[in-house]
Design a protein around this motif. Structure first.
Motif, PDB file in Angstrom:
ATOM      1  N   SER A 226       0.856  -1.190   0.000  1.00 58.04           N
ATOM      2  CA  SER A 226       0.000   0.000   0.000  1.00 58.04           C
ATOM      3  C   SER A 226       0.890   1.238   0.000  1.00 58.04           C
ATOM      4  CB  SER A 226      -0.890   0.011   1.250  1.00 58.04           C
ATOM      5  OG  SER A 226      -0.084   0.029   2.413  1.00 58.04           O
ATOM      6  N   GLN A 227       0.382   2.304  -0.548  1.00 59.73           N
ATOM      7  CA  GLN A 227       1.112   3.577  -0.625  1.00 59.73           C
ATOM      8  C   GLN A 227       2.559   3.378  -1.067  1.00 59.73           C
ATOM      9  OE1 GLN A 227       0.258   5.862   3.064  1.00 59.73           O
ATOM     10  NE2 GLN A 227      -1.558   4.587   3.220  1.00 59.73           N
ATOM     11  N   ASP A 239      -1.172  -1.839   8.097  1.00 60.30           N
ATOM     12  CA  ASP A 239       0.033  -1.759   7.261  1.00 60.30           C
ATOM     13  C   ASP A 239       1.216  -1.141   8.007  1.00 60.30           C
ATOM     14  OD1 ASP A 239      -2.191  -2.304   5.782  1.00 60.30           O
ATOM     15  OD2 ASP A 239      -1.516  -1.281   3.987  1.00 60.30           O
TER      16      ASP A 239
ATOM     17  N   SER B   9      -6.879   2.908   0.425  1.00 64.32           N
ATOM     18  CA  SER B   9      -5.453   3.038   0.751  1.00 64.32           C
ATOM     19  C   SER B   9      -4.769   1.696   0.954  1.00 64.32           C
ATOM     20  CB  SER B   9      -5.286   3.894   2.012  1.00 64.32           C
ATOM     21  OG  SER B   9      -5.947   3.259   3.086  1.00 64.32           O
ATOM     22  N   SER B  10      -5.532   0.640   1.197  1.00 66.90           N
ATOM     23  CA  SER B  10      -4.875  -0.662   1.391  1.00 66.90           C
ATOM     24  C   SER B  10      -5.844  -1.798   1.104  1.00 66.90           C
ATOM     25  CB  SER B  10      -4.357  -0.792   2.829  1.00 66.90           C
ATOM     26  OG  SER B  10      -5.447  -1.003   3.709  1.00 66.90           O
ATOM     27  N   ILE B  11      -5.271  -2.981   0.976  1.00 63.34           N
ATOM     28  CA  ILE B  11      -6.078  -4.176   0.732  1.00 63.34           C
ATOM     29  C   ILE B  11      -6.990  -4.463   1.932  1.00 63.34           C
ATOM     30  CG2 ILE B  11      -4.238  -5.733   1.554  1.00 63.34           C
ATOM     31  CD1 ILE B  11      -6.584  -6.606  -1.321  1.00 63.34           C
ATOM     32  N   TYR B  44      -5.609  -0.803  -4.654  1.00 59.78           N
ATOM     33  CA  TYR B  44      -6.615  -1.815  -4.320  1.00 59.78           C
ATOM     34  C   TYR B  44      -7.988  -1.143  -4.284  1.00 59.78           C
ATOM     35  CZ  TYR B  44      -3.075  -5.262  -3.559  1.00 59.78           C
ATOM     36  OH  TYR B  44      -2.043  -6.140  -3.760  1.00 59.78           O
ATOM     37  N   LYS B  68     -10.131   6.856  -1.892  1.00 62.70           N
ATOM     38  CA  LYS B  68      -9.068   7.727  -2.438  1.00 62.70           C
ATOM     39  C   LYS B  68      -9.489   8.368  -3.754  1.00 62.70           C
ATOM     40  CE  LYS B  68      -4.786   6.269  -2.962  1.00 62.70           C
ATOM     41  NZ  LYS B  68      -3.632   5.334  -3.042  1.00 62.70           N
TER      42      LYS B  68
END
Ligand SMILES: Cc1ncc(COP(=O)(O)O)c(C=O)c1O
Lengths: 380, 85
Positions: A226-227, A239, B9-11, B44, B68
């Protein structure tokens, strides 16, 4: 073999755990969170589902606030250093495992206080409150001792910590899956758990819950999937604390282990283990020359029963149990010298019998017979 | 058919949205959206029917899950195109 070393790692594991571990490797053993293909997405979903299971068990609102780790030690290091790298005083108890004591000594230098438990291994919450200083940032306490099974009043210590605006870290390595735990009700800001003990997962699993909005310093940085455009570690959980490839098959199996625990009920598992521990305590109490450590009542302990046999070295006893009786136990200091000092066994350690869900009354009776024979010198 | 792509921002966040929306949205999948869309990161995303986008947004709002960027995936002249919303 009779396995009575469940405080180290539970064995056996539920069939569903074994099946899930194999299936994860066979069917979707891709890298979780590191790609957009179906297998990677499926793998990440298994990790997420395991997080959900942890969240449901411990009353955690958002599974994203749980970072999986390789074991409890890693989770405790991340929490302790994550809070104390910028300084501050920390309070620990004399029942802590070295996975708390060592990182505390390393990071807090001399800015730590050890609150002593009594000879039965129980900490008085008022003593914790009395140890608070102006710059105390963290209180660390294990829920149940791996040496003598004593249970601490974490609800009361949590209330004290929260009242003073101090972060509260609880090590539930020995209690997760056998005692009720709720991070909200017990004012827990940081919770370190073992996946491979009473949550019934495989080795190589553990985790850390971090209260929403609490941003820990990191002790490990790297790829998180991520990022990736940024060279700084992400702030968002999990994360922030989960760099590098995760142990997906084991985490998926841990999820299954927790579902197994929830299906049976923490209370029912505890009742089974208490019955066995109570039988052990009573039986040992009836053998002359055997000392049982920890709380007198089985109600104040998890399924850990530590003893010594007069005149015999603890490690010799466990070797005899292993070689002559086929019984697996752990002797010595159990990585917790502070706890042994507290209960008066630093020199000889203890012989620790720890029961688990898969033990039976007959296992316990055979252990009692074995100890009785060893005491009488009739084991060869 | 048109689809909506909502990026997270993330899975982990994408998995949470998928779980929360599962009973309210008929088609739902996690994908990695193309890098060419110009949003930095691993992209993602949740891909769902375009008509379900407002439901998806409402769920994200309710649980404080930040989107996002949002795109509409459609076919123009036989080609897949993405329109940023
Ligand atoms: C109370 C306690 N804390 C921490 C640990 C460390 O656990 P792990 O081996 O998962 O790192 C143990 C292990 O037995 C323990 O009993």
């Amino acid at each position: 073999m009779i396995y009575l070393d469940n405080a180290a790692t539970t064995f056996q594991k539920p069939p569903a755990v074994q099946r899930t571990l194999c299936e994860a490797m066979r069917r979707y053993g891709a890298n979780a969170g590191r790609g957009g293909h179906k297998l990677s997405i499926a793998a990440s979903e298994m990790v997420y589902k395991a997080g959900e299971a942890v969240a449901e068990l411990f009353g955690i609102q958002d599974p994203a606030n749980i970072a999986f780790t390789l074991n409890t030690t890693m989770a405790l290091n991340m929490a302790i250093k994550g809070v104390l790298l910028k300084g501050g005083h920390v309070i620990i108890t004399s029942m802590e495992h070295n996975s708390v004591a060592r990182p505390v000594v390393r990071v807090a230098k001399n800015r730590y206080t050890v609150v002593r438990a009594n000879r039965q291994g129980i900490v008085n919450p008022a003593d914790v409150e009395a140890a608070i200083q102006d710059d105390t940032r963290l209180i660390v306490c294990n829920h149940a001792s791996n040496v003598c099974g004593s249970i601490q009043d974490i609800s009361e210590i949590g209330r004290i910590a929260s009242g003073h605006g101090i972060l509260f870290l609880v090590d539930v390595a020995q209690s997760g899956g056998v005692l009720p735990i709720n991070v909200e009700k017990q004012h827990i800001d940081l919770l370190a758990f073992a996946g491979h003990k009473s949550l019934m997962g495989p080795q190589g699993t553990g985790g850390l819950y971090v209260r929403e909005g609490l941003e820990l310093d990191t002790i490990l940085e790297g790829g998180t999937g991520s990022q990736s455009e940024s060279l700084s570690q992400p702030i968002n959980m999990p994360d922030r604390l989960m760099s590098g490839t995760v142990n997906m098959p084991a985490i998926a199996a841990l999820g299954e282990g927790i579902r197994f625990v929830r299906k049976l009920g923490v209370g029912a598992i505890a009742a089974h283990e208490m019955k066995l521990a109570g039988r052990l305590m009573e039986g040992f109490g009836n053998i002359e020359g055997v000392t049982v450590y920890g709380p007198e009542s089985v109600k104040n302990r998890v399924g850990v029963v530590s003893i010594n046999i007069d005149g015999l070295d603890s490690i010799t006893v466990s070797q005899i149990l292993d070689q002559d009786f086929g019984i697996c136990v752990r002797s010595g200091l159990h990585c917790a010298p502070l706890a042994h000092e507290t209960i008066g066994t630093l020199e000889n350690g203890t012989v620790r019998f720890s029961v688990g869900y898969y033990n039976t009354q007959s296992d316990v009776d055979r252990a009692l017979t074995a100890v009785s024979k060893i005491k009488k010198g009739k084991y060869v | 058919m048109d689809y909506a792509i909502a990026m997270y921002s993330s899975i982990t966040v994408a998995n949470r949205v998928k779980k929360l929306a599962a009973n309210q949205i008929s088609y739902l999948g996690i994908i990695q959206a193309p890098a060419s869309l110009g949003v930095k990161g691993c992209n993602y995303s949740i891909r769902c029917k375009f008509e379900d986008l407002e439901t998806l947004r409402a769920i994200c709002d309710k649980f404080g899950l930040k989107i996002k960027a949002v795109f509409k995936e459609t076919i123009q002249n036989g080609e897949k195109v993405y329109i940023r919303l």
